[in-house]
Design a protein around this motif. Structure first.
Motif, PDB file in Angstrom:
ATOM      1  N   LYS A 149     -19.424 -12.518   4.859  1.00 28.03           N
ATOM      2  CA  LYS A 149     -19.235 -13.658   4.492  1.00 28.03           C
ATOM      3  C   LYS A 149     -20.368 -14.814   5.316  1.00 28.03           C
ATOM      4  CE  LYS A 149     -15.542 -15.707   5.803  1.00 28.03           C
ATOM      5  NZ  LYS A 149     -14.181 -16.074   6.713  1.00 28.03           N
ATOM      6  N   PHE A 169      -1.242  -5.731   5.236  1.00 29.61           N
ATOM      7  CA  PHE A 169      -2.087  -5.247   4.137  1.00 29.61           C
ATOM      8  C   PHE A 169      -1.794  -3.843   3.706  1.00 29.61           C
ATOM      9  CE2 PHE A 169      -4.702  -8.982   5.541  1.00 29.61           C
ATOM     10  CZ  PHE A 169      -5.306  -9.290   4.358  1.00 29.61           C
ATOM     11  N   LYS A 170      -1.261  -3.022   4.877  1.00 29.32           N
ATOM     12  CA  LYS A 170      -0.800  -1.777   4.575  1.00 29.32           C
ATOM     13  C   LYS A 170       0.309  -1.675   3.792  1.00 29.32           C
ATOM     14  CE  LYS A 170      -2.934   1.801   6.837  1.00 29.32           C
ATOM     15  NZ  LYS A 170      -4.146   0.919   7.224  1.00 29.32           N
ATOM     16  N   LEU A 228       7.740  -8.918   5.567  1.00 29.04           N
ATOM     17  CA  LEU A 228       7.720  -9.453   4.368  1.00 29.04           C
ATOM     18  C   LEU A 228       9.074  -9.822   3.795  1.00 29.04           C
ATOM     19  CD1 LEU A 228       4.644  -7.526   3.092  1.00 29.04           C
ATOM     20  CD2 LEU A 228       4.764  -9.938   3.632  1.00 29.04           C
ATOM     21  N   PHE A 250      -5.244 -13.986   4.037  1.00 31.09           N
ATOM     22  CA  PHE A 250      -5.739 -13.434   2.994  1.00 31.09           C
ATOM     23  C   PHE A 250      -7.028 -14.313   2.555  1.00 31.09           C
ATOM     24  CE2 PHE A 250      -6.251 -12.168  -1.521  1.00 31.09           C
ATOM     25  CZ  PHE A 250      -6.324 -10.663  -1.415  1.00 31.09           C
ATOM     26  N   LEU A 261     -10.217 -14.397   4.254  1.00 30.44           N
ATOM     27  CA  LEU A 261     -11.089 -13.316   4.145  1.00 30.44           C
ATOM     28  C   LEU A 261     -12.164 -13.503   3.377  1.00 30.44           C
ATOM     29  CD1 LEU A 261      -9.060  -9.870   3.783  1.00 30.44           C
ATOM     30  CD2 LEU A 261     -11.086 -10.294   5.269  1.00 30.44           C
ATOM     31  N   PHE A 273      -2.912 -12.436  -5.648  1.00 27.26           N
ATOM     32  CA  PHE A 273      -2.122 -12.282  -4.269  1.00 27.26           C
ATOM     33  C   PHE A 273      -1.251 -13.494  -4.330  1.00 27.26           C
ATOM     34  CE2 PHE A 273      -1.771 -12.776   0.066  1.00 27.26           C
ATOM     35  CZ  PHE A 273      -1.725 -11.218   0.498  1.00 27.26           C
ATOM     36  N   PHE A 287       3.817 -13.813  -4.252  1.00 23.64           N
ATOM     37  CA  PHE A 287       4.498 -14.704  -3.192  1.00 23.64           C
ATOM     38  C   PHE A 287       5.045 -15.765  -3.817  1.00 23.64           C
ATOM     39  CE2 PHE A 287       1.518 -12.309  -0.090  1.00 23.64           C
ATOM     40  CZ  PHE A 287       2.549 -11.427   0.107  1.00 23.64           C
ATOM     41  N   PHE A 316       4.960 -16.078   4.410  1.00 17.94           N
ATOM     42  CA  PHE A 316       3.983 -15.884   3.351  1.00 17.94           C
ATOM     43  C   PHE A 316       2.978 -16.898   3.409  1.00 17.94           C
ATOM     44  CE2 PHE A 316       7.139 -13.785  -0.145  1.00 17.94           C
ATOM     45  CZ  PHE A 316       6.940 -12.576   0.864  1.00 17.94           C
ATOM     46  N   VAL A 349       0.494 -15.511   5.608  1.00 17.55           N
ATOM     47  CA  VAL A 349       0.110 -14.310   4.858  1.00 17.55           C
ATOM     48  C   VAL A 349      -1.340 -14.671   4.005  1.00 17.55           C
ATOM     49  CG1 VAL A 349       0.131 -12.397   3.143  1.00 17.55           C
ATOM     50  CG2 VAL A 349       1.757 -12.827   5.059  1.00 17.55           C
ATOM     51  N   LEU A 350      -0.906 -15.745   3.140  1.00 16.72           N
ATOM     52  CA  LEU A 350      -1.935 -16.271   2.547  1.00 16.72           C
ATOM     53  C   LEU A 350      -2.980 -16.841   2.953  1.00 16.72           C
ATOM     54  CD1 LEU A 350       0.217 -18.359  -0.566  1.00 16.72           C
ATOM     55  CD2 LEU A 350      -1.474 -16.580  -0.919  1.00 16.72           C
ATOM     56  N   PHE A 399      -6.149  -4.030  -3.499  1.00 17.06           N
ATOM     57  CA  PHE A 399      -5.423  -3.642  -2.462  1.00 17.06           C
ATOM     58  C   PHE A 399      -5.472  -2.765  -1.616  1.00 17.06           C
ATOM     59  CE2 PHE A 399      -2.920  -6.873  -5.072  1.00 17.06           C
ATOM     60  CZ  PHE A 399      -2.547  -7.911  -4.161  1.00 17.06           C
ATOM     61  N   MET A 426      -1.278  -8.466  11.539  1.00 18.68           N
ATOM     62  CA  MET A 426      -1.567  -8.540  10.032  1.00 18.68           C
ATOM     63  C   MET A 426      -2.047  -7.228   9.344  1.00 18.68           C
ATOM     64  SD  MET A 426      -1.223 -10.965   7.931  1.00 18.68           S
ATOM     65  CE  MET A 426      -0.968 -12.370   8.745  1.00 18.68           C
ATOM     66  N   ASP A 427      -2.139  -6.224  10.366  1.00 20.80           N
ATOM     67  CA  ASP A 427      -2.553  -5.171   9.777  1.00 20.80           C
ATOM     68  C   ASP A 427      -1.346  -4.407   8.961  1.00 20.80           C
ATOM     69  OD1 ASP A 427      -4.701  -3.217   9.524  1.00 20.80           O
ATOM     70  OD2 ASP A 427      -3.363  -1.721  10.552  1.00 20.80           O
ATOM     71  N   ARG A 446     -12.053  -4.608   5.997  1.00 15.16           N
ATOM     72  CA  ARG A 446     -11.768  -6.068   6.178  1.00 15.16           C
ATOM     73  C   ARG A 446     -12.675  -6.698   7.091  1.00 15.16           C
ATOM     74  NH1 ARG A 446      -6.489  -4.637   6.662  1.00 15.16           N
ATOM     75  NH2 ARG A 446      -6.065  -5.391   8.709  1.00 15.16           N
ATOM     76  N   LEU A 502      -8.392  -3.345   0.780  1.00 16.04           N
ATOM     77  CA  LEU A 502      -8.170  -4.263   1.763  1.00 16.04           C
ATOM     78  C   LEU A 502      -7.266  -3.704   2.699  1.00 16.04           C
ATOM     79  CD1 LEU A 502      -7.608  -7.539  -0.254  1.00 16.04           C
ATOM     80  CD2 LEU A 502      -9.800  -6.914   0.977  1.00 16.04           C
ATOM     81  N   SER A 503      -6.695  -2.583   2.522  1.00 13.09           N
ATOM     82  CA  SER A 503      -5.629  -2.226   3.479  1.00 13.09           C
ATOM     83  C   SER A 503      -6.148  -1.423   4.686  1.00 13.09           C
ATOM     84  CB  SER A 503      -4.740  -1.098   2.919  1.00 13.09           C
ATOM     85  OG  SER A 503      -5.478   0.098   2.566  1.00 13.09           O
ATOM     86  N   LEU A 527       1.277  -4.069   1.437  1.00 14.03           N
ATOM     87  CA  LEU A 527       0.872  -4.314   0.245  1.00 14.03           C
ATOM     88  C   LEU A 527      -0.026  -3.501  -0.533  1.00 14.03           C
ATOM     89  CD1 LEU A 527       0.220  -8.359   0.902  1.00 14.03           C
ATOM     90  CD2 LEU A 527       2.046  -7.224  -0.103  1.00 14.03           C
TER      91      LEU A 527
END
Lengths: 85, 85
Positions: A21, B5-6, B53, B79, B82, A79, A83, B72, B75-76, A5, B1-2, A14, A8-9, B8
């Motif tokens: 990829k 992640f921050k 969140l 994620f 990625l 992850f 949620f 969520f 977010v998923l 985590f 979205m930054d 990222r 990824l922050s 989390l």
DNA sequence: GAGATAATTAGATAACTATCTAAATACTAA
DNA sequence: TTAGTATTTAGATAGTTATCTAATTATCTC
């Protein structure tokens, strides 16, 4: 999982994952996409590596980075469990 | 979205989300699970709120925090993209 | 082996984050 | 309307992170 985590922050990190990829890349190739120094990039790559998100392989003069796909299932699972009720 | 992640990236904040999975909680109730002061908790909650969140609702003397389930999915998705090739 | 290129490591610094105490705000209930 | 409880905000500080320049290590090619 904390290191994941944390890794990824950062948006730069990222973006590195997104670049990887498409295909494996050497540090020099990755470098082209970022404004900061090689030293800084090296630290970001180290963070990703410690989080087990990427793996490295030397090919001659270059070190290639690639996504460590084997852990992504775990990461997604972790992850997701954050949620889902 | 930054900001997501921050938000989390801190284990305390992830624990807060896990607590909220079970049921909505007031700040005082959340506080019982952590060693730091209420001021610190308040900052963590603010971080989660800015990341969209969690949502809050005052019920009399208390302010209840709950998961903002509507984001969520986003977010998923973010994620997941990625990692999936 | 010497010089060139690739990448990491060392050491420093500035910015950011987590934390604290104290003060402020919001509501309840007597 | 005052005393008490709940929560946030202000201001300060210590720890962490991102970044830089310079030095080091590793490999290639001539």
């Amino acid at each position: 999982m904390d290191s994941v985590f944390k890794a990824l922050s950062d948006p730069h990190r990222r973006k590195i994952l997104t670049l990887l990829k498409k295909r494996d890349l050497s540090v020099t190739e990755i470098q082209k996409h970022f404004p900061f120094t090689g030293a800084t990039l090296s630290h970001h790559l180290d963070t990703l590596k410690r989080a087990n998100l990427v793996i490295t392989e030397r090919r001659g003069q270059f070190i290639f980075y690639s996504l460590n796909t084997s852990v992504f299932e775990d990461v997604l699972q972790s992850f997701y469990s954050l949620f889902s009720r």
